[in-house]
Design an enzyme around this catalytic site. Structure first.
Site, PDB file in Angstrom:
ATOM      1  N   CYS A   1     -29.677  71.113  52.459  1.00  0.00           N
ATOM      2  CA  CYS A   1     -30.949  71.802  52.728  1.00  0.00           C
ATOM      3  C   CYS A   1     -31.385  72.658  51.536  1.00  0.00           C
ATOM      4  O   CYS A   1     -32.577  72.805  51.286  1.00  0.00           O
ATOM      5  CB  CYS A   1     -30.824  72.664  53.977  1.00  0.00           C
ATOM      6  SG  CYS A   1     -30.429  71.695  55.436  1.00  0.00           S
TER       7      CYS A   1
ATOM      8  N   CYS B   1     -39.568  71.843  56.845  1.00  0.00           N
ATOM      9  CA  CYS B   1     -38.623  71.323  57.849  1.00  0.00           C
ATOM     10  C   CYS B   1     -38.468  72.301  59.026  1.00  0.00           C
ATOM     11  O   CYS B   1     -37.966  73.417  58.868  1.00  0.00           O
ATOM     12  CB  CYS B   1     -37.268  71.068  57.187  1.00  0.00           C
ATOM     13  SG  CYS B   1     -36.031  70.465  58.345  1.00  0.00           S
TER      14      CYS B   1
ATOM     15  N   GLY C   1     -17.093  42.434  61.760  1.00  0.00           N
ATOM     16  CA  GLY C   1     -17.272  42.634  63.199  1.00  0.00           C
ATOM     17  C   GLY C   1     -18.637  42.104  63.659  1.00  0.00           C
ATOM     18  O   GLY C   1     -19.374  41.505  62.868  1.00  0.00           O
TER      19      GLY C   1
ATOM     20  N   SER D   1     -17.189  49.229  68.927  1.00  0.00           N
ATOM     21  CA  SER D   1     -18.143  50.255  69.352  1.00  0.00           C
ATOM     22  C   SER D   1     -17.993  50.626  70.836  1.00  0.00           C
ATOM     23  O   SER D   1     -18.155  51.772  71.206  1.00  0.00           O
ATOM     24  CB  SER D   1     -19.574  49.819  69.057  1.00  0.00           C
ATOM     25  OG  SER D   1     -19.801  48.586  69.679  1.00  0.00           O
TER      26      SER D   1
ATOM     27  N   TYR E   1     -36.500  46.250  63.706  1.00  0.00           N
ATOM     28  CA  TYR E   1     -36.031  46.916  62.491  1.00  0.00           C
ATOM     29  C   TYR E   1     -35.943  45.935  61.312  1.00  0.00           C
ATOM     30  O   TYR E   1     -36.495  46.184  60.233  1.00  0.00           O
ATOM     31  CB  TYR E   1     -34.652  47.573  62.741  1.00  0.00           C
ATOM     32  CG  TYR E   1     -34.018  47.972  61.442  1.00  0.00           C
ATOM     33  CD1 TYR E   1     -34.435  49.126  60.778  1.00  0.00           C
ATOM     34  CD2 TYR E   1     -33.089  47.146  60.819  1.00  0.00           C
ATOM     35  CE1 TYR E   1     -33.921  49.462  59.536  1.00  0.00           C
ATOM     36  CE2 TYR E   1     -32.575  47.472  59.580  1.00  0.00           C
ATOM     37  CZ  TYR E   1     -32.987  48.627  58.948  1.00  0.00           C
ATOM     38  OH  TYR E   1     -32.499  48.941  57.712  1.00  0.00           O
TER      39      TYR E   1
ATOM     40  N   TRP F   1     -29.891  44.538  46.514  1.00  0.00           N
ATOM     41  CA  TRP F   1     -30.993  44.065  47.357  1.00  0.00           C
ATOM     42  C   TRP F   1     -32.279  44.866  47.110  1.00  0.00           C
ATOM     43  O   TRP F   1     -33.322  44.544  47.659  1.00  0.00           O
ATOM     44  CB  TRP F   1     -30.619  44.095  48.846  1.00  0.00           C
ATOM     45  CG  TRP F   1     -29.967  45.364  49.277  1.00  0.00           C
ATOM     46  CD1 TRP F   1     -30.591  46.488  49.698  1.00  0.00           C
ATOM     47  CD2 TRP F   1     -28.569  45.632  49.335  1.00  0.00           C
ATOM     48  NE1 TRP F   1     -29.659  47.448  50.008  1.00  0.00           N
ATOM     49  CE2 TRP F   1     -28.403  46.946  49.798  1.00  0.00           C
ATOM     50  CE3 TRP F   1     -27.421  44.884  49.050  1.00  0.00           C
ATOM     51  CZ2 TRP F   1     -27.155  47.536  49.976  1.00  0.00           C
ATOM     52  CZ3 TRP F   1     -26.191  45.471  49.227  1.00  0.00           C
ATOM     53  CH2 TRP F   1     -26.064  46.778  49.678  1.00  0.00           C
TER      54      TRP F   1
ATOM     55  N   GLU G   1     -29.918  43.152  55.131  1.00  0.00           N
ATOM     56  CA  GLU G   1     -30.183  43.950  56.330  1.00  0.00           C
ATOM     57  C   GLU G   1     -29.238  43.581  57.469  1.00  0.00           C
ATOM     58  O   GLU G   1     -28.760  44.447  58.192  1.00  0.00           O
ATOM     59  CB  GLU G   1     -31.642  43.784  56.785  1.00  0.00           C
ATOM     60  CG  GLU G   1     -32.651  44.426  55.845  1.00  0.00           C
ATOM     61  CD  GLU G   1     -32.425  45.930  55.654  1.00  0.00           C
ATOM     62  OE1 GLU G   1     -31.879  46.589  56.548  1.00  0.00           O
ATOM     63  OE2 GLU G   1     -32.774  46.439  54.570  1.00  0.00           O
TER      64      GLU G   1
ATOM     65  N   ASP H   1     -34.584  53.319  61.606  1.00  0.00           N
ATOM     66  CA  ASP H   1     -33.142  53.185  61.855  1.00  0.00           C
ATOM     67  C   ASP H   1     -32.568  54.577  62.122  1.00  0.00           C
ATOM     68  O   ASP H   1     -33.315  55.557  62.211  1.00  0.00           O
ATOM     69  CB  ASP H   1     -32.444  52.474  60.686  1.00  0.00           C
ATOM     70  CG  ASP H   1     -32.379  53.333  59.428  1.00  0.00           C
ATOM     71  OD1 ASP H   1     -33.048  54.399  59.376  1.00  0.00           O
ATOM     72  OD2 ASP H   1     -31.659  52.952  58.484  1.00  0.00           O
TER      73      ASP H   1
ATOM     74  N   GLN I   1     -24.918  48.700  61.057  1.00  0.00           N
ATOM     75  CA  GLN I   1     -23.674  49.328  61.524  1.00  0.00           C
ATOM     76  C   GLN I   1     -22.543  49.255  60.500  1.00  0.00           C
ATOM     77  O   GLN I   1     -21.377  49.302  60.852  1.00  0.00           O
ATOM     78  CB  GLN I   1     -23.160  48.683  62.824  1.00  0.00           C
ATOM     79  CG  GLN I   1     -24.219  48.329  63.788  1.00  0.00           C
ATOM     80  CD  GLN I   1     -24.152  49.141  65.044  1.00  0.00           C
ATOM     81  OE1 GLN I   1     -23.286  49.968  65.210  1.00  0.00           O
ATOM     82  NE2 GLN I   1     -25.080  48.908  65.925  1.00  0.00           N
ATOM     83  N   THR I   2     -22.880  49.067  59.236  1.00  0.00           N
ATOM     84  CA  THR I   2     -21.854  48.960  58.190  1.00  0.00           C
ATOM     85  C   THR I   2     -22.246  49.878  57.036  1.00  0.00           C
ATOM     86  O   THR I   2     -23.409  49.935  56.676  1.00  0.00           O
ATOM     87  CB  THR I   2     -21.789  47.500  57.668  1.00  0.00           C
ATOM     88  OG1 THR I   2     -21.549  46.656  58.771  1.00  0.00           O
ATOM     89  CG2 THR I   2     -20.707  47.310  56.637  1.00  0.00           C
TER      90      THR I   2
ATOM     91  N   CYS J   1     -30.204  64.005  53.746  1.00  0.00           N
ATOM     92  CA  CYS J   1     -30.270  64.662  55.065  1.00  0.00           C
ATOM     93  C   CYS J   1     -29.235  63.979  55.973  1.00  0.00           C
ATOM     94  O   CYS J   1     -29.570  63.284  56.924  1.00  0.00           O
ATOM     95  CB  CYS J   1     -31.683  64.534  55.634  1.00  0.00           C
ATOM     96  SG  CYS J   1     -31.931  65.492  57.129  1.00  0.00           S
TER      97      CYS J   1
END
Ligand code: SF4
Length: 353
Positions: free
Chosen positions: A198, A207, A80, A302, A119, A23, A36, A137, A41-42, A191
């Site tokens: 780091c 940071c 799901g 969830s 989003y 994508w 998207e 996100d 959540q995947t 991150c």
């Protein structure tokens, strides 16, 4: 820190380290939208085969719009959050039917579509049209909270407004698509929540979380998800090699998916005597051969944790069963083709293959 420096560091990092994902090779809003919605959540590794299946089965928004809803949900099976598949299908119908297959050309227009929130609208607008709208996100919250040392709760309205404002100030006006991809990718692979790299971080000097030893305290999430415990007792009624199933129609999880006759209890059932006040079950127990209960299958959503047990009830061919009206007998091929919750598929694979 200078906003331009922040954006440039991320973009430079991205150009070198990003994962090559399909994508990211397209500006087609339909494909970006599909990716998207699938990836919410995947994890990427889990979402990728679904993306490829959707793009191959429905190469255009018209193909998706013309598909039967059940087919779309079947292809979605295992991801799901089935309301997303239904919204995807309905919105494809709207775009194909009312907008001649053309996606709205900007963030504001995209936001008006059903199932497309800030989003997803920001992702499509920036990746497809290079509109400078910031995506926010979970990865973006983490990077911003750490680099800028923000300890506002990311689940509260005030915190979310503060992060949105900062994200909008930071986005690169020259390369909004790459910047958005970069900050999300940086949060996803560099991150990370528990093992940020780091030592080799291009933002280490700036940071604040690193400087103040607060990496694992940020971002702040105050709202704890309350998990509802549910206990499902499934009765798998078999006759003439066929199995009785029903489509779930109530406002609950797995809407429009297929499962077996179900009764819910307050805890795991120890003996079928506990169903003595269920008239249908007591009558069917007397007409069929009942096998011992299956193991307990645990399925975690969830906000819910489901423990399910299955009993098989075998009726002889000549028995006249008085089934509830929503139950219908299906043969094996039909069961294979209807959309089912993963819980049902797991039981099915264990007992029928
Ligand atoms: S220094 Fe560590 S916590 Fe800070 S941005 Fe880099 S990886 Fe994240």
């Amino acid at each position: 820190m200078n906003n331009k420096f922040f954006a440039n560091q991320l973009i430079k990092w991205y150009e070198y380290y990003h994962r090559d994902l399909p994508w990211r090779q397209t500006r087609n809003p339909y494909y970006i939208w599909l990716s998207e919605v699938i990836l919410q959540q995947t994890r990427v590794a889990q979402g990728l085969p679904y993306y490829e299946r959707f793009v191959n089965t429905y190469p255009t928004v018209f193909d998706l719009a013309n598909a039967a809803e059940q087919e779309v949900i079947r292809l979605w099976q295992g991801l799901g959050y089935y309301s997303r598949a239904r919204n995807l299908h309905q919105t494809a119908k709207y775009i194909a039917g009312e907008l001649n297959g053309v996606f709205p050309p900007n963030y504001a227009g995209l936001l008006r579509l059903k199932g497309i929130g800030p989003y997803t609208a920001a992702a499509i607008a920036s990746f497809a049209y290079d509109e400078p709208v910031a995506v926010v996100d979970g990865n973006v919250y983490r990077v911003l909270a750490r680099v800028f040392g923000i300890d506002k709760d990311i689940t509260g309205g005030e915190g979310q407004r503060q992060f949105s404002k900062l994200a909008s100030e930071l986005i690169s006006r020259e390369h909004p698509a790459t910047y958005n991809q970069a900050i999300m990718e940086f949060g996803a692979v560099h991150c990370t929540p528990s093992a940020p790299d780091c030592l080799l971080c291009p933002l280490q000097q700036e940071c604040l979380a690193y400087a103040t030893g607060r990496i694992h305290l940020l971002p702040v999430k105050d709202k704890k998800t309350k998990v509802r415990e549910r206990f499902f007792n499934y009765f798998v009624i078999v006759q003439n090699g066929r199995i009785a199933m029903r489509q779930r129609t109530a406002k609950d999880i797995w809407h429009k998916l297929y499962d077996f006759y179900l009764t819910e209890t307050e805890s795991n059932v120890q003996s079928i005597d506990e169903f003595s006040d269920n008239q249908f079950l007591t009558s069917i127990f007397s007409q069929t051969i009942l096998t011992p209960p299956s193991r307990i299958f645990t399925y975690i959503l969830s906000h819910q944790r489901i423990q399910a047990q299955f009993w098989m009830l075998e009726a002889s061919p000549e028995t006249v069963l008085n089934l509830p009206s929503d139950l219908t007998f299906f043969n094996e091929d039909e069961i294979e083709n209807v959309p089912k919750p993963v819980l049902i598929t797991s039981y099915w694979k264990e007992h029928f293959f």
